[in-house]
Design a protein around this motif. Structure first.
Motif, PDB file in Angstrom:
ATOM      1  N   MET B   7       0.862  -1.328   0.192  1.00 28.43           N
ATOM      2  CA  MET B   7      -0.036   0.047   0.149  1.00 28.43           C
ATOM      3  C   MET B   7       0.639   1.282   0.128  1.00 28.43           C
ATOM      4  O   MET B   7       0.167   2.517  -0.017  1.00 28.43           O
ATOM      5  CB  MET B   7      -1.009  -0.064   1.310  1.00 28.43           C
ATOM      6  CG  MET B   7      -2.087  -0.949   0.809  1.00 28.43           C
ATOM      7  SD  MET B   7      -3.206  -0.850   2.377  1.00 28.43           S
ATOM      8  CE  MET B   7      -4.571   0.301   2.136  1.00 28.43           C
ATOM      9  N   VAL B   8       2.275   1.178  -0.070  1.00 25.66           N
ATOM     10  CA  VAL B   8       2.856   2.195   0.103  1.00 25.66           C
ATOM     11  C   VAL B   8       2.774   3.424  -0.786  1.00 25.66           C
ATOM     12  O   VAL B   8       2.476   4.501  -0.553  1.00 25.66           O
ATOM     13  CB  VAL B   8       4.500   1.901   0.201  1.00 25.66           C
ATOM     14  CG1 VAL B   8       5.297   3.181  -0.069  1.00 25.66           C
ATOM     15  CG2 VAL B   8       5.009   1.270   1.368  1.00 25.66           C
ATOM     16  N   ARG B   9       2.704   2.979  -2.350  1.00 27.00           N
ATOM     17  CA  ARG B   9       2.456   4.007  -3.246  1.00 27.00           C
ATOM     18  C   ARG B   9       0.917   4.686  -3.004  1.00 27.00           C
ATOM     19  O   ARG B   9       1.120   5.866  -3.305  1.00 27.00           O
ATOM     20  CB  ARG B   9       2.359   3.034  -4.754  1.00 27.00           C
ATOM     21  CG  ARG B   9       2.278   4.059  -5.834  1.00 27.00           C
ATOM     22  CD  ARG B   9       2.202   3.330  -7.065  1.00 27.00           C
ATOM     23  NE  ARG B   9       3.293   2.398  -7.201  1.00 27.00           N
ATOM     24  CZ  ARG B   9       3.266   1.729  -8.459  1.00 27.00           C
ATOM     25  NH1 ARG B   9       2.291   1.429  -9.206  1.00 27.00           N
ATOM     26  NH2 ARG B   9       4.398   0.740  -8.751  1.00 27.00           N
ATOM     27  N   GLU B  10      -0.012   3.683  -2.581  1.00 30.01           N
ATOM     28  CA  GLU B  10      -1.368   4.551  -2.530  1.00 30.01           C
ATOM     29  C   GLU B  10      -1.151   5.544  -1.339  1.00 30.01           C
ATOM     30  O   GLU B  10      -1.758   6.711  -1.325  1.00 30.01           O
ATOM     31  CB  GLU B  10      -2.193   3.366  -2.231  1.00 30.01           C
ATOM     32  CG  GLU B  10      -3.866   4.045  -2.001  1.00 30.01           C
ATOM     33  CD  GLU B  10      -4.421   4.259  -3.541  1.00 30.01           C
ATOM     34  OE1 GLU B  10      -3.945   3.839  -4.313  1.00 30.01           O
ATOM     35  OE2 GLU B  10      -5.455   4.690  -3.291  1.00 30.01           O
ATOM     36  N   VAL B  11      -0.485   5.350  -0.359  1.00 27.77           N
ATOM     37  CA  VAL B  11      -0.477   5.983   0.875  1.00 27.77           C
ATOM     38  C   VAL B  11       0.417   7.378   0.536  1.00 27.77           C
ATOM     39  O   VAL B  11      -0.045   8.548   0.912  1.00 27.77           O
ATOM     40  CB  VAL B  11       0.334   5.410   2.219  1.00 27.77           C
ATOM     41  CG1 VAL B  11       0.802   6.330   3.170  1.00 27.77           C
ATOM     42  CG2 VAL B  11      -0.561   4.336   2.728  1.00 27.77           C
ATOM     43  N   SER B  14      -1.915   9.579  -1.482  1.00 23.58           N
ATOM     44  CA  SER B  14      -3.002  10.066  -0.845  1.00 23.58           C
ATOM     45  C   SER B  14      -2.309  11.545   0.042  1.00 23.58           C
ATOM     46  O   SER B  14      -2.976  12.403   0.421  1.00 23.58           O
ATOM     47  CB  SER B  14      -3.478   9.293   0.186  1.00 23.58           C
ATOM     48  OG  SER B  14      -4.034   8.144  -0.460  1.00 23.58           O
ATOM     49  N   LEU B  15      -0.869  11.473   0.188  1.00 21.53           N
ATOM     50  CA  LEU B  15      -0.438  12.809   0.983  1.00 21.53           C
ATOM     51  C   LEU B  15      -0.650  13.947   0.110  1.00 21.53           C
ATOM     52  O   LEU B  15      -0.786  14.972   0.786  1.00 21.53           O
ATOM     53  CB  LEU B  15       0.823  12.297   1.082  1.00 21.53           C
ATOM     54  CG  LEU B  15       1.569  11.635   2.306  1.00 21.53           C
ATOM     55  CD1 LEU B  15       3.124  11.387   2.242  1.00 21.53           C
ATOM     56  CD2 LEU B  15       1.180  12.447   3.650  1.00 21.53           C
ATOM     57  N   PHE B  16      -0.723  14.025  -1.081  1.00 23.81           N
ATOM     58  CA  PHE B  16      -0.683  15.142  -2.001  1.00 23.81           C
ATOM     59  C   PHE B  16      -2.235  15.297  -2.388  1.00 23.81           C
ATOM     60  O   PHE B  16      -2.613  16.216  -3.198  1.00 23.81           O
ATOM     61  CB  PHE B  16      -0.036  14.837  -3.074  1.00 23.81           C
ATOM     62  CG  PHE B  16       1.431  14.692  -2.680  1.00 23.81           C
ATOM     63  CD1 PHE B  16       2.179  16.024  -2.046  1.00 23.81           C
ATOM     64  CD2 PHE B  16       2.145  13.741  -2.700  1.00 23.81           C
ATOM     65  CE1 PHE B  16       3.620  15.886  -1.568  1.00 23.81           C
ATOM     66  CE2 PHE B  16       3.446  13.405  -2.148  1.00 23.81           C
ATOM     67  CZ  PHE B  16       4.266  14.635  -1.603  1.00 23.81           C
ATOM     68  N   LEU B  17      -3.098  14.610  -2.091  1.00 21.59           N
ATOM     69  CA  LEU B  17      -4.510  14.705  -2.343  1.00 21.59           C
ATOM     70  C   LEU B  17      -5.379  15.725  -1.358  1.00 21.59           C
ATOM     71  O   LEU B  17      -5.015  15.907  -0.291  1.00 21.59           O
ATOM     72  CB  LEU B  17      -5.506  13.262  -2.312  1.00 21.59           C
ATOM     73  CG  LEU B  17      -5.017  12.281  -3.645  1.00 21.59           C
ATOM     74  CD1 LEU B  17      -5.861  11.156  -3.164  1.00 21.59           C
ATOM     75  CD2 LEU B  17      -5.394  13.097  -4.858  1.00 21.59           C
TER      76      LEU B  17
END
Lengths: 408, 141
Positions: B7-11, B14-17
């Motif tokens: 899930m690292v890529r998704e996390v 999400s930081l920049f959403l």
């Protein structure tokens, strides 16, 4: 090491609803579990007898906060069968669309709750964010996020417009993409697999013996689904697979629910393509003719059963509700055996319990001096055998014969 | 097949959403048109059949006659479950569901809402009966 008993609940941070569990431990290992229901008894069945059918419909919808449409549709199916109402096909399709949307929001909610119980709160945040898409769709289609109020006797209260159906297809694309991602996560993410595998083991034989229903049963390879086995609404017109799994544990239950999400998306697409034109309601009488009906419905948590007896007036004589959690509770005790104490929350959460919906009770009040007592299951069983013996049927003998046959 | 850090890529993405949550109550939330919020009573259309009182699951509506063909309605917003069955039941469309949902009050008395009867001009009844009749067939079908 001596066995010790630990009470968990009725108020406990790991449980969302009041329920009491008494867990016998040897060290960290669970030996057995005993549970007590009834902390949230609301007397809904009795209240239904005091209200007209229309009033009772809204009450039944509030049995459960998550599967509200399940209970209201199940009740309405029984009453419509008694009244002999021919519900227009378009109404049946709209009910089916709402019921599948409800399954989506319930399964996405479960995925988040399961993530939370194992300390994987990122999953909780993601799946609940996606669940909002379903909730907003439901609010736009029916008029509310939770108690949809779409059903009425003889049809549905609101039609779905062409634009809304097109919007529904777009929503399905968004959700499908997200769910594919969850399937990837569930089948590849190490923390999830290691935490859930082997936890809450329920063998196929035990699942059949204890009568597990819904995703709990299907994860133990019990191939049963009311939607396929006894089609209601518009399920006979559409094609879908019943998802089963052979993991028999909490991991399997996760895979079954995520798999069912994908089936629901394909069902909605078929329903939107096939929905017939026409009226959405027929006129229903206020007084229902005398009769009785049993209705089955595959709620997100399993098979929901409603029994309604009508006596020719505008009020029901008896309404009996069997929520799916009641059928699954026995298997929780079995799942607990040989697990660690820390697994208790996720094992309980894995059946997607709804304790308030489950609470039923029988209380006897003596007319002469107001003494109250509750019947134990054994006493109720003995009483039923006695009642039948007076009618000339001996079930005690039959039970003995049956158990002998089961042993062979 | 187990892959660590799935899930690292998704996390990181999400930081920049933008946040998925809405800053309610600073941002107003508009409910869909079909939303069943606070019920509105149109006194001039009411004929006093009291079917809404009979069908209400929680007995939250009281219709009283205050004059010749004039009726007032009292709603207990704390009893109402916002099912809007009364709106469906009403044969003259005297009740309507609004999108108003911010109904919390600190004082219980404020949850009792009374819609007073409108003073009726003498020519009005026929015109209203006509308008109700023209709008009705669609709902009856």
């Amino acid at each position: 090491m001596a066995n010790i008993k630990i009470p968990i609940g009725p108020q406990h941070p790991a449980l969302k609803e009041p329920e009491s569990f008494s867990i016998t431990l040897n060290g960290e290992t669970i030996i057995s579990m005993d549970m007590r229901l009834g902390y949230n008894h609301r007397g809904i069945e009795k209240a239904c007898e005091e209200r007209t059918y229309i009033q009772a419909m809204y009450l039944v919808e509030r049995v459960c906060g998550i599967c509200s449409h399940s209970h209201s549709t199940c009740f309405i199916q029984a009453v419509e069968e008694i009244a002999g109402l021919a519900v227009p096909p378009r109404a049946l399709y709209i009910r089916t669309i709402v019921s599948e949307l409800e399954r989506m929001h319930s399964h996405l909610l479960w995925l988040g709750v399961a993530g939370h119980e194992i300390g994987f709160d990122t999953l909780l945040m993601y799946s609940w964010r996606d669940r909002e898409v379903v909730m907003d769709t439901l609010a736009a289609l029916t008029g509310n996020r939770v108690n949809y109020g779409i059903n009425t006797f003889g049809g549905v209260r609101r039609d779905i417009s062409k634009e809304q159906l097109d919007g529904l297809l777009k929503t399905m694309d968004v959700l499908e993409e997200r769910t594919k991602y969850y399937i990837e996560v569930a089948s590849q993410e190490m923390t999830l697999i290691k935490r859930l595998s082997g936890v809450g083991y329920l063998s196929h034989e035990d699942a059949v013996k204890l009568g597990a229903v819904g995703p709990t049963g299907r994860a133990s390879n019990v191939d049963a689904d009311v939607r396929r086995d006894d089609p209601y609404l518009a399920y006979k017109d559409i094609e879908f697979k019943v998802i089963t799994d052979t993991h028999n544990d909490v991991f399997g239950r996760t895979l079954v629910r995520v798999g069912e999400l994908m089936q629901s998306y394909s069902m909605i697409r078929q329903l939107v393509a096939k929905i017939p034109e026409g009226p959405v309601t027929v006129k229903a009488p206020r007084k229902m003719p005398a009769g009785e009906a049993l209705s089955r419905y595959e709620a997100p948590r399993g098979e929901d059963v409603h029994y309604v007896k009508a006596n020719g007036t505008d009020k029901a004589e008896r309404v009996k509700i069997r929520a799916p959690t009641l059928a699954n509770l026995q298997s929780v005790a079995k799942m607990m055996e040989n697990n660690r104490l820390a697994d208790v929350p996720i094992i309980i959460a894995a059946i997607d319990p709804c304790f308030s919906c489950t609470d039923r009770m029988v209380q006897i009040k003596h007319a002469d001096h107001g003494r109250q007592e509750t019947l134990s299951w054994q006493a109720l069983h003995a009483q039923s055998l006695e009642w039948y013996r007076k009618q000339g049927v001996d079930f005690a003998d039959l039970n003995a014969k049956m158990s002998r046959r089961m042993k062979i | 097949m187990i892959k660590p850090g799935k899930m690292v890529r998704e996390v990181l993405k999400s930081l920049f959403l933008k946040p998925a949550t809405i800053l309610y109550p600073y941002v107003h939330v508009q409910m869909p048109d079909r939303f069943r919020g606070k019920i509105k009573f149109i006194s001039s259309r009411c004929i006093g059949c009291k079917l809404c009182m009979r069908d209400c699951p929680t007995n939250a509506i009281t219709i009283t006659k205050v004059g010749d063909k004039q009726f007032q309605a009292e709603f207990d917003l704390d009893k109402c479950v916002y099912c809007a069955q009364c709106v469906d039941t009403c044969p003259k469309k005297a009740l309507e569901a609004t999108v108003e949902f911010e109904l919390a009050q600190l004082k219980r008395g404020k949850l009792k809402v009374t819609f007073h009867a409108e003073p009726m001009p003498s020519a009005a009844p026929a015109a209203i009966a006509e308008s109700a009749a023209t709008s009705h067939p669609a709902a009856g079908a």
